[in-house]
Every structure is written in C-alpha cells, then in structure tokens.
Design an enzyme around this catalytic site. Sequence first.
Site, PDB file in Angstrom:
ATOM      1  N   ASP A  36      -4.215   1.350  11.148  1.00  0.00           N
ATOM      2  CA  ASP A  36      -5.597   1.024  11.486  1.00  0.00           C
ATOM      3  C   ASP A  36      -5.592   0.471  12.919  1.00  0.00           C
ATOM      4  OD1 ASP A  36      -8.383   0.414  10.506  1.00  0.00           O
ATOM      5  OD2 ASP A  36      -7.723  -1.651  10.532  1.00  0.00           O
ATOM      6  N   GLU A  86       4.399   3.797   6.178  1.00  0.00           N
ATOM      7  CA  GLU A  86       3.126   3.088   6.013  1.00  0.00           C
ATOM      8  C   GLU A  86       2.110   3.983   5.315  1.00  0.00           C
ATOM      9  OE1 GLU A  86       1.350   0.686   5.787  1.00  0.00           O
ATOM     10  OE2 GLU A  86       1.453  -0.742   7.433  1.00  0.00           O
ATOM     11  N   ASP A  87       1.194   3.382   4.578  1.00  0.00           N
ATOM     12  CA  ASP A  87       0.089   4.129   3.991  1.00  0.00           C
ATOM     13  C   ASP A  87      -0.933   4.516   5.049  1.00  0.00           C
ATOM     14  OD1 ASP A  87      -0.593   1.462   4.441  1.00  0.00           O
ATOM     15  OD2 ASP A  87      -1.372   1.101   2.432  1.00  0.00           O
ATOM     16  N   ASP A  98      -5.605  -0.571  -1.848  1.00  0.00           N
ATOM     17  CA  ASP A  98      -6.402  -1.401  -2.750  1.00  0.00           C
ATOM     18  C   ASP A  98      -7.663  -1.941  -2.096  1.00  0.00           C
ATOM     19  OD1 ASP A  98      -5.020  -3.232  -0.968  1.00  0.00           O
ATOM     20  OD2 ASP A  98      -5.730  -4.819  -2.302  1.00  0.00           O
ATOM     21  N   LYS A 145      -6.314   5.866  11.615  1.00  0.00           N
ATOM     22  CA  LYS A 145      -7.700   5.691  12.067  1.00  0.00           C
ATOM     23  C   LYS A 145      -7.718   5.603  13.593  1.00  0.00           C
ATOM     24  CE  LYS A 145      -9.336   2.990   8.050  1.00  0.00           C
ATOM     25  NZ  LYS A 145      -9.724   1.634   7.614  1.00  0.00           N
ATOM     26  N   ARG A 177      -5.281   0.738  -6.702  1.00  0.00           N
ATOM     27  CA  ARG A 177      -4.037   1.358  -6.200  1.00  0.00           C
ATOM     28  C   ARG A 177      -3.587   2.530  -7.071  1.00  0.00           C
ATOM     29  NH1 ARG A 177      -2.065  -2.095  -2.243  1.00  0.00           N
ATOM     30  NH2 ARG A 177      -2.267  -4.326  -2.617  1.00  0.00           N
ATOM     31  N   GLY A 209       0.776  -1.250   0.000  1.00  0.00           N
ATOM     32  CA  GLY A 209       0.000   0.000   0.000  1.00  0.00           C
ATOM     33  C   GLY A 209       0.801   1.290   0.000  1.00  0.00           C
ATOM     34  N   PHE A 247     -13.491   2.010   5.325  1.00  0.00           N
ATOM     35  CA  PHE A 247     -12.552   1.412   4.373  1.00  0.00           C
ATOM     36  C   PHE A 247     -12.339   2.352   3.191  1.00  0.00           C
ATOM     37  CE2 PHE A 247     -11.219  -1.383   0.909  1.00  0.00           C
ATOM     38  CZ  PHE A 247     -10.160  -2.033   1.528  1.00  0.00           C
TER      39      PHE A 247
HETATM   40  P1  5GP Z   1      -3.267  -2.497  10.888  1.00  0.00           P
HETATM   41  O1  5GP Z   1      -2.277  -3.593  11.150  1.00  0.00           O
HETATM   42  O2  5GP Z   1      -2.830  -1.153  11.454  1.00  0.00           O
HETATM   43  O3  5GP Z   1      -4.642  -2.860  11.358  1.00  0.00           O
HETATM   44  O4  5GP Z   1      -3.449  -2.376   9.348  1.00  0.00           O
HETATM   45  C1  5GP Z   1      -2.506  -1.864   8.585  1.00  0.00           C
HETATM   46  C2  5GP Z   1      -2.636  -2.256   7.124  1.00  0.00           C
HETATM   47  O5  5GP Z   1      -3.972  -2.653   6.771  1.00  0.00           O
HETATM   48  C3  5GP Z   1      -2.343  -1.060   6.282  1.00  0.00           C
HETATM   49  O6  5GP Z   1      -0.999  -0.987   5.987  1.00  0.00           O
HETATM   50  C4  5GP Z   1      -3.171  -1.309   5.051  1.00  0.00           C
HETATM   51  O7  5GP Z   1      -2.413  -2.078   4.172  1.00  0.00           O
HETATM   52  C5  5GP Z   1      -4.343  -2.083   5.547  1.00  0.00           C
HETATM   53  N1  5GP Z   1      -5.509  -1.191   5.741  1.00  0.00           N
HETATM   54  C6  5GP Z   1      -5.968  -0.652   6.896  1.00  0.00           C
HETATM   55  N2  5GP Z   1      -7.051   0.116   6.679  1.00  0.00           N
HETATM   56  C7  5GP Z   1      -7.271   0.091   5.339  1.00  0.00           C
HETATM   57  C8  5GP Z   1      -8.249   0.714   4.482  1.00  0.00           C
HETATM   58  O8  5GP Z   1      -9.148   1.467   4.881  1.00  0.00           O
HETATM   59  N3  5GP Z   1      -8.129   0.461   3.153  1.00  0.00           N
HETATM   60  C9  5GP Z   1      -7.152  -0.359   2.644  1.00  0.00           C
HETATM   61  N4  5GP Z   1      -7.139  -0.533   1.337  1.00  0.00           N
HETATM   62  N5  5GP Z   1      -6.229  -0.971   3.421  1.00  0.00           N
HETATM   63  C10 5GP Z   1      -6.287  -0.731   4.751  1.00  0.00           C
HETATM   64 MG    MG Z   2       0.066  -0.923   4.379  1.00  0.00          MG
END
Ligand code: 5GP
Ligand code: MG
Length: 173
Positions: A101, A97-98, A157, A129, A163, A43, A150
């Site tokens: 979450d 990181e993108d 993606d 978030k 993307r 991402g 989301f």
């Molecule tokens: P975490 O481990 O913090 O829960 O999630 C991180 C990863 O989940 C991010 O790097 C991303 O790749 C994916 N992710 C989290 N939220 C979203 C979202 O709203 N859309 C998309 N496409 N990917 C997300």
């Molecule tokens: Mg990511």
Amino acid sequence: MNDKEFALFIENEKLQQAVESIANQMNEDLADKNPLFIVVLNGAFIFAADLIRRFQHDCETSFVKLSSYQGTKTTHTVRELIGLDEDVNGRTIVLVEDIIDTGITMDNTIRQMKNMGAAEVKVATLLFKPQAFQKDFEISYKGMDIPNDFIVGYGLDYDGQGRHLPHIYKITE
Ligand code: 5GP
Ligand code: MG
C-alpha cells in the site's frame, strides 16, 4: 462484515492465475538460489501457502509478524510482533507480502534484511496499490495493481474478520 459493506472484487480463480504467474517467474529466477522465503504475517499466509507450494526447487520458509493497520487505515508506523530467528547472512531473501500500500512496511523490512547481511532482497506481493505507494524500492514479483480501496479476503482482514474468504471483496461503505 462488522459495520461495513463489501462487494465481490477479485475471484479466487483470478488470484490463482496471478499466483501461478509469479511462481513461474520464481521457478526460472531462483532455481539455484536456495531462497529463504520470509512471509509477512498475518495477511500473506494464504498467498504464501499457494505460492510456495508451486516452487519446485530448494528453498526455506520462515515468518515475521508485522502490523501497521488498524481497522481500514494505516498507522504509518510498523510494529514488529514476532521477529525472525533465521540467519539471513549471505542469503537470497524473498519477502512475501499480501499487499503493498504505502510501502512503509516493506521499505522497513528490506532495510532490516540488508542490515542483517542478506545478499539480495527480493519482494513478492500479490497486490499493489500504485496510488498509495510512497517509496521507490523495486518489486520483483507482483500479482496485480488495484485501486486505492480497502479490501478483505484471501488472507486479508478487516479487524480480524474475513481472512478465510476465498475471493477478495472491496469496501463499498
Ligand atoms: P503498507 O505498509 O504498504 O502501507 O501496508 C502494508 C500492509 O497493510 C499490508 O501488508 C496489509 O497487511 C495492510 N493493508 C494495506 N492495504 C490493505 C487493504 O486494502 N486491506 C487490508 N485488509 N489490509 C491492507
Ligand atoms: Mg501484510
């Protein structure tokens, strides 16, 4: 896209402003640190390309590939698909990181970097978030907070699609 509807959420111009502001902070903080940027694929590739090209000092860039999402949901486990081949020992690491979450992916990765002997580990994320965050690590560089919906576009993606989109779109169902 596929079976879901999305609406325009953050325009590219606003994303670029966020990237610019992070880059300005990094140019101040990291000027003499020769940081190793570690981009979390997939991402973050677009964000990282825009961000790192604005960094005006010595640095290195590498990549790890991690996966925690399937469709629009986190699986709460992080799979490492491509590991790191650089030596992080004694380095200033900036994880790029993108979006953060739950924070599970980053929390895991920060621990790993520290175990591998990194001198300091900083986190940069374009999006955050706050309502989904379950961890307590510090985020040194953050573009903007967004609600717990989301999103796709600008590197992010939905099951592989979207993307390439310059703007970010939010799911409407
Ligand atoms: P975490 O481990 O913090 O829960 O999630 C991180 C990863 O989940 C991010 O790097 C991303 O790749 C994916 N992710 C989290 N939220 C979203 C979202 O709203 N859309 C998309 N496409 N990917 C997300
Ligand atoms: Mg990511």
